[in-house]
Design a protein around this motif. Structure first.
Motif, mmCIF file in Angstrom:
data_model
loop_
_atom_site.group_PDB
_atom_site.id
_atom_site.type_symbol
_atom_site.label_atom_id
_atom_site.label_comp_id
_atom_site.label_asym_id
_atom_site.label_seq_id
_atom_site.Cartn_x
_atom_site.Cartn_y
_atom_site.Cartn_z
ATOM 1 N N THR A 58 0.828 -1.210 0.000
ATOM 2 C CA THR A 58 0.000 0.000 0.000
ATOM 3 C C THR A 58 0.860 1.256 0.000
ATOM 4 O OG1 THR A 58 -1.774 -1.152 1.194
ATOM 5 C CG2 THR A 58 -1.795 1.250 1.245
ATOM 6 N N VAL A 59 1.900 1.244 0.843
ATOM 7 C CA VAL A 59 2.806 2.390 0.895
ATOM 8 C C VAL A 59 3.514 2.563 -0.445
ATOM 9 C CG1 VAL A 59 4.885 3.311 1.979
ATOM 10 C CG2 VAL A 59 3.112 2.241 3.389
ATOM 11 N N PHE A 61 2.360 1.762 -3.440
ATOM 12 C CA PHE A 61 1.394 2.342 -4.375
ATOM 13 C C PHE A 61 1.341 3.858 -4.200
ATOM 14 C CE2 PHE A 61 -2.579 3.793 -6.002
ATOM 15 C CZ PHE A 61 -2.983 2.904 -6.982
ATOM 16 N N MET A 62 1.242 4.309 -2.961
ATOM 17 C CA MET A 62 1.155 5.750 -2.695
ATOM 18 C C MET A 62 2.463 6.452 -3.054
ATOM 19 S SD MET A 62 -0.912 5.383 0.917
ATOM 20 C CE MET A 62 -1.143 7.141 1.135
ATOM 21 N N SER A 64 4.547 5.508 -5.402
ATOM 22 C CA SER A 64 4.632 5.548 -6.861
ATOM 23 C C SER A 64 3.814 6.690 -7.449
ATOM 24 C CB SER A 64 4.150 4.217 -7.444
ATOM 25 O OG SER A 64 4.912 3.139 -6.962
ATOM 26 N N TYR A 65 2.731 7.023 -6.790
ATOM 27 C CA TYR A 65 1.871 8.102 -7.280
ATOM 28 C C TYR A 65 2.640 9.420 -7.360
ATOM 29 C CZ TYR A 65 -2.143 11.251 -7.563
ATOM 30 O OH TYR A 65 -3.035 12.218 -7.946
ATOM 31 N N PHE A 85 1.954 0.982 -9.989
ATOM 32 C CA PHE A 85 0.641 0.879 -9.364
ATOM 33 C C PHE A 85 0.201 -0.581 -9.291
ATOM 34 C CE2 PHE A 85 -0.986 5.394 -10.595
ATOM 35 C CZ PHE A 85 -0.240 5.913 -9.562
ATOM 36 N N LEU A 162 -6.437 3.219 1.037
ATOM 37 C CA LEU A 162 -5.816 4.537 0.939
ATOM 38 C C LEU A 162 -5.441 4.930 -0.493
ATOM 39 C CD1 LEU A 162 -3.555 4.622 4.146
ATOM 40 C CD2 LEU A 162 -5.788 5.689 3.774
ATOM 41 N N PRO A 163 -4.911 4.000 -1.327
ATOM 42 C CA PRO A 163 -4.608 4.406 -2.709
ATOM 43 C C PRO A 163 -5.812 4.954 -3.462
ATOM 44 C CG PRO A 163 -3.540 2.327 -2.212
ATOM 45 C CD PRO A 163 -4.425 2.634 -1.054
ATOM 46 N N LEU A 166 -5.970 8.680 -3.490
ATOM 47 C CA LEU A 166 -5.119 9.338 -4.482
ATOM 48 C C LEU A 166 -5.739 9.277 -5.864
ATOM 49 C CD1 LEU A 166 -1.598 8.045 -3.380
ATOM 50 C CD2 LEU A 166 -2.715 10.190 -2.766
ATOM 51 N N ARG A 169 -8.474 11.686 -6.176
ATOM 52 C CA ARG A 169 -7.950 13.045 -6.219
ATOM 53 C C ARG A 169 -7.756 13.517 -7.651
ATOM 54 N NH1 ARG A 169 -2.603 14.863 -6.436
ATOM 55 N NH2 ARG A 169 -2.230 16.943 -5.549
#
Length: 349
Positions: A58-59, A61-62, A64-65, A85, A162-163, A166, A169
């Protein structure tokens, strides 16, 4: 130990059912984690490790964003960010699944029993039994007495969505009044839509629009806009001519047409599909996506389908050279009704 549990664990036979032998549940040998405390602790740490790996995914993925550019490519046309992702989402969700399966296989009770079917009822006694079963499941799963597994599972599941924050967003803010503003304005000539084929703009004279005809129309100079396709998605118009005797004109909009020539937004007010089908005999406009139908003789009010409001009308006039022009922009936002609609003051009309 009940007779059914005894049958499950020792494989003894049950009474025949309707003349057929009832073999019960096959003998199931105990696992190493059922009797060796060290093996049980090792299995617990392994399951927790998968949940922790899910949190790392998960971390990632975030991370990489923000770290990888959406424009950078790897191995041809593959976007690096999309690939990262995918890795993050696979690790985050897959690790939770593997951890839960491993937990069930190594630590949860796996004693099999055979029970007679019974009628389902909602008495207080049945509710008490159901509650007892839930408590038993909690005890057998070990979720109450294994805080390491419980806490890492809760943390992994809590972080997994959580991803999505993003991703949402990137949808951007609500359009606000942006859909009030298209390329239409006072004196902008109506141009036949070339359908993606670039050629000289073809302005439309009122005399060219015969009764029963329909034109797909865009505003003059649209191809010179910074984002012409985006502008077309808001400004596309259908132009039609109907016998004035068949039009039920709102007195407040009497000056919005020219001798039976009317112009309406081509963007369906349901989900934004192009309303491109005009039935000459009925004077109906049909959206091909979800069959919303609009009556042109009644200012394109909805007569069928999921759309909730009429197509916005573009006020038009004729300039000194006989060409059709817009009087001003649409009096209300075009497109789907996903937000509160505030119509411009009637005094502008």
């Amino acid at each position: 130990m009940t007779s059914k549990q005894h049958t499950a664990e020792h494989g003894s036979r049950l009474e025949p059912v309707n003349g057929h032998p009832n073999l019960g549940v096959a003998h199931h040998p105990p696992r190493i984690t059922d009797g060796v405390q060290a093996a049980e602790r090792t299995a617990e740490r392994q399951v927790a490790g998968w949940f922790i790996l899910s949190m790392i995914g998960t971390v990632w993925f975030m991370f990489s964003y923000f770290f990888f550019s959406p424009e950078s490519n790897a191995m041809g046309e593959i976007k690096i960010q999309n690939m990262m992702f995918g890795i993050g989402a696979t690790v985050a969700l897959g690790s939770i699944g593997i951890g839960i399966v491993l937990w069930a296989k190594t630590l949860m009770s796996d004693a099999e029993i055979a029970e007679d079917r019974h009628e389902i009822a909602g008495t207080e006694e049945d509710q008490a039994i159901a509650l007892e079963i839930l408590n038993q499941a909690k005890e057998e799963s070990g979720i109450a007495r294994r805080p390491l597994l419980r806490n890492t599972l809760i943390a992994a599941v809590a972080m997994a969505p959580l991803p999505a924050i993003l991703v949402f967003r990137d949808l951007g803010p609500l359009p606000g009044d942006k859909l009030f503003n298209t390329l239409w304005g006072p004196g902008v000539r109506l141009v036949q839509d070339p359908g993606g084929v670039p050629h000289e703009e073809r302005f439309i004279k009122a005399e060219d629009v015969t009764i029963g005809s329909a034109f797909h129309v865009i505003p003059e100079g649209m191809h010179e806009a910074e984002h012409p396709l985006d502008e077309k998605a808001k400004a596309a118009v259908l132009l039609m001519r109907i016998d004035p005797k068949e039009l039920n004109i709102d007195p407040a909009k009497e000056s919005w047409g020219v001798d039976g020539i009317v112009a309406y937004s081509k963007i369906c007010t349901h989900v934004g599909c192009p309303v491109a089908l005009y039935e000459h005999q009925t004077h109906h406009l049909l959206c091909p996506c979800h069959q919303s139908t609009f009556d042109v003789t009644e200012h394109c009010k909805v007569i069928f389908g999921p759309a909730k409001r009429p197509l916005p009308q573009l006020p038009i006039a004729v300039d000194d050279e006989g060409y059709l022009v817009a009087q001003r922009d649409f009096p209300e936002p075009v497109g789907p009704t996903f937000w509160e609609i505030n119509t411009r003051e009637t005094s502008e009309a």
